[in-house]
Design an enzyme around this catalytic site. Sequence first.
Site, PDB file in Angstrom:
ATOM      1  N   CYS A 240     -15.236  31.239 -16.706  1.00  0.00           N
ATOM      2  CA  CYS A 240     -14.666  32.060 -17.775  1.00  0.00           C
ATOM      3  C   CYS A 240     -13.455  32.802 -17.210  1.00  0.00           C
ATOM      4  O   CYS A 240     -13.608  33.755 -16.441  1.00  0.00           O
ATOM      5  CB  CYS A 240     -15.709  33.025 -18.328  1.00  0.00           C
ATOM      6  SG  CYS A 240     -15.024  34.104 -19.598  1.00  0.00           S
ATOM      7  N   ASP A 312     -11.554  30.709 -25.831  1.00  0.00           N
ATOM      8  CA  ASP A 312     -12.444  31.872 -25.835  1.00  0.00           C
ATOM      9  C   ASP A 312     -11.887  32.905 -26.788  1.00  0.00           C
ATOM     10  O   ASP A 312     -11.094  32.581 -27.664  1.00  0.00           O
ATOM     11  CB  ASP A 312     -12.625  32.370 -24.402  1.00  0.00           C
ATOM     12  CG  ASP A 312     -13.943  33.096 -24.196  1.00  0.00           C
ATOM     13  OD1 ASP A 312     -14.661  33.314 -25.178  1.00  0.00           O
ATOM     14  OD2 ASP A 312     -14.257  33.437 -23.051  1.00  0.00           O
TER      15      ASP A 312
HETATM   16  C1  DNO Z   1     -18.585  36.735 -24.843  1.00  0.00           C
HETATM   17  C2  DNO Z   1     -19.316  35.683 -24.171  1.00  0.00           C
HETATM   18  C3  DNO Z   1     -20.572  36.175 -23.501  1.00  0.00           C
HETATM   19  C4  DNO Z   1     -21.356  34.970 -23.049  1.00  0.00           C
HETATM   20  C5  DNO Z   1     -22.604  35.303 -22.339  1.00  0.00           C
HETATM   21  C6  DNO Z   1     -23.165  34.055 -21.709  1.00  0.00           C
HETATM   22  O1  DNO Z   1     -17.793  36.473 -25.666  1.00  0.00           O
HETATM   23  O2  DNO Z   1     -18.518  34.993 -23.300  1.00  0.00           O
HETATM   24  O3  DNO Z   1     -21.323  36.911 -24.401  1.00  0.00           O
HETATM   25  O4  DNO Z   1     -21.705  34.211 -24.146  1.00  0.00           O
HETATM   26  O5  DNO Z   1     -22.397  36.250 -21.377  1.00  0.00           O
HETATM   27  O6  DNO Z   1     -24.497  34.253 -21.443  1.00  0.00           O
END
Ligand code: DNO
Length: 350
Positions: A240, A312
């Site tokens: 991420c 994202d």
């Molecule tokens: C936020 C997401 C997080 C993610 C969790 C994975 O937007 O990237 O909430 O889904 O941390 O477990």
Amino acid sequence: MKSMVKMTFRWYGDSDPVTLEKIRQIPKMTGIVSAVYDVPPGGVWSMESIAALKKKAADNGLEFEVVESVPVPEEIKLGSEKAPQLIENYCENIRRLGKAGVKCICYNFMPVFDWLRSELEHQQADGANALAYDDAAVLAMNPLESELSLPGWDESYSKEELKELLTRYQDITEERLWENLKVFLEHVIPVAEKSGIKMAVHPDDPPWSLFGLPRIITNEENLERFLKLSDSPANGLTFCTGSLGASKDNDLPRMAKKFASRIYFAHLRNILRTGDRQFEEVGHPTDCGSLDMYGIVKSLVEGGFDGYVRPDHGRMIWGEHGRYGYGLYDRALGAAYLNGLFEAVEKDFK
Ligand code: DNO
């Protein structure tokens, strides 16, 4: 040439204002990323609920191969006496998801709070608004009096429960959390292997400790340590960029290249660092923020990454109102941009 990666889109189920009919029209979208939302953390998901999700996706020409998240209950992170049963429930979810054709499960190991922001509608010069984070503002807040409702804030706890939980975490040092994570992986990874599922841990967002709670999935060294806890190919990462990139010490192209073969899911977004431990979310392209999105995609491709990608968090643009970070328009623009980056980089690389 067909891309090695699969572009996906997060979908929060029937209550999501972004419908599957809209998601399927985003060019090159192959599938959704979703979860069963009506079972509390620790519970076992019914085969019917899993199958229903899969069918809804399929009815719209989309796959359902990625789950985000199967949440890890606090008792597992705390390593309490309730952990073994809850780990077994977690394993059962993996088995069931494997049977339904899911290939990748994203989860995190952040104590108590998931992702945190201090501002939900930070105004930007072009009239968009986006999520923003300022460490000083967050630390000035008392989670027990949370006057603000934050997206990562678990609202299912009462004040008393939250207080008790925070007290129980006082004994959990980073090292204890690593041990509890190891126990979790020792049980879960062999089941994932047998079920044809890749587990992909999500980095902590932001990648530093908050309210005295330990956070360990934060930087290159710790990602390396994490992967060594279990060498199985079923034990991998969600890369991420927005989470890891909040820390200027994380060299993302370098990390992307180094870990590419163990990255099964990439959350690609940009952020603009506005100060020390301060940032705001911006449009996906490199020029919009502090992260070298081209360099990251190039490193992933060169490193042999062939997993799932999703745009994202997006900003709210064009008057959209929706789930913070998860509107349609800006994420769709992000997907289009990322498709372009992958196409260009993959062509050059072959
Ligand atoms: C936020 C997401 C997080 C993610 C969790 C994975 O937007 O990237 O909430 O889904 O941390 O477990």
